[in-house]
Enzyme design. Structure first.
Site: not given
Ligand SMILES: Nc1ncnc2c1ncn2[C@@H]1O[C@H](COP(=O)(O)OS(=O)(=O)O)[C@@H](OP(=O)(O)O)[C@H]1O
Length: 303
Positions: A45, A100, A130
């Site tokens: 996340k 991870h 998240s």
């Molecule tokens: N382009 C962009 N801009 C801003 N935020 C973004 C973007 N892409 C992914 N996200 C946000 O990243 C969060 C998901 O994290 P991960 O991709 O690391 O998740 S995972 O570990 O692969 O399951 C999750 O955060 P939260 O919205 O706070 O839940 C996603 O919404």
């Protein structure tokens, strides 16, 4: 290959059984990195999918059609997940990989190569919120309980993939042992996506022209990625991820933790953070573009 059951661990850490087996985790720890590999490292996340999209767009010169040819989990497979070896058999050219895993599990394999490593970190309070919501929509993860219960499990480090504190500390303090290491924060990407794209493209030695940069910036914005089925996980069957319970691309904000943490939870977390990070040579400052400063002051969170 038997998937991990709920109570099973690997090297003391629990992993979601739906995606991992003892063999897949061993495969990752013995991974044969190539010097041309790029490895995205994150605690869950923290911006994994975002960075997968950024690196893909940089390597295809900002062409959205090319980045939308495959879902992110085959374009940039997690080396510890059970399907990775099959995906990589068909891989051509320089590989984009994700993980991870904590540093100590990957260090021996990684140090045998000159693979590039991009570490993305995010304000832990936003990570927790998240992660909590992700547990509620991802049916393959155990029920997180109340937010208070999840917060306490997170602080104990008994969540999937282990302790956030150890993850960030170990990867960043060992950065000097890795030939090509880039540290970047979710907050930095959020505050200035264009500069972040330039930073990553310089690191990958893959410079973009102005129009390529603009195209890449548009494609990896939150609003575009939210609608892109190759990254928003809507291709995953509902019994695995239930999008009626919440979205994978949920809010994409910085500092949104204030809407979930109580004042007391936030204060207690700060105390716990200060003690767990006391032995770190780094202090993480989430609200500025600096990745780290001296170890004297407390972390500054976005609010
Ligand atoms: N382009 C962009 N801009 C801003 N935020 C973004 C973007 N892409 C992914 N996200 C946000 O990243 C969060 C998901 O994290 P991960 O991709 O690391 O998740 S995972 O570990 O692969 O399951 C999750 O955060 P939260 O919205 O706070 O839940 C996603 O919404």
């Amino acid at each position: 290959m038997a998937r991990l059951d709920v109570t099973e661990t690997f090297k003391g850490i629990c992993f979601p059984g739906h995606l991992h087996t003892q063999e897949s985790l061993r495969y990752a720890t013995e991974f044969k990195f190539q010097d041309t590999d790029t490895l995205i490292v994150t605690y869950p996340k923290s911006g994994t999918t975002w960075m997968q999209e950024i690196v893909t767009l940089i390597s295809c010169k900002g062409d959205p059609a090319k980045s939308q040819m495959q879902p992110n989990w085959t374009r940039a497979p997690w080396i510890e997940q059970y399907y990775c070896s099959d995906v990589l058999k068909a891989a051509q050219g320089p590989r984009l990989l994700s993980t991870h895993l904590p540093y100590k599990l990957l260090a021996p394999a990684l140090q045998r190569s000159k693979a590039k490593v991009i570490y993305v970190a995010r304000n832990p309070k936003d990570v927790i919120v998240s992660y909590y919501h992700f547990h509620k929509m991802a049916n393959f993860l155990k029920d997180p309980g109340t937010f208070t219960e999840f917060l306490s499990t997170f602080q104990e480090g008994t969540v999937y993939y282990g302790s956030w504190f150890d993850h960030v500390k170990e990867w960043t303090s060992n950065a000097r042992n890795i030939d090509n290491f880039l540290y970047i924060t979710y907050e930095e990407m959020w505050e200035d996506l264009r500069s972040s794209l330039e930073k990553v493209s310089r690191f990958l030695q893959c410079p973009l022209m102005e129009d390529e940069l603009s195209s890449a910036q548009k494609s990896c914005s939150f609003s575009t990625m939210k609608e892109n089925s190759m990254v928003n996980y809507t291709l995953v069957p509902q019994e695995i991820m239930d999008h009626s319970k919440g979205k994978f691309m949920r809010k994409g904000q910085i500092g949104d933790w204030v809407n979930t943490f109580s004042t007391e939870q936030s204060r207690n977390f700060d105390i716990s953070y200060a003690s767990k990070m006391a032995d770190s040579v780094l202090t993480f400052v989430w609200e500025t573009k600096k990745s780290c400063i001296d170890s004297e002051s407390l972390p500054v969170y976005n609010s």
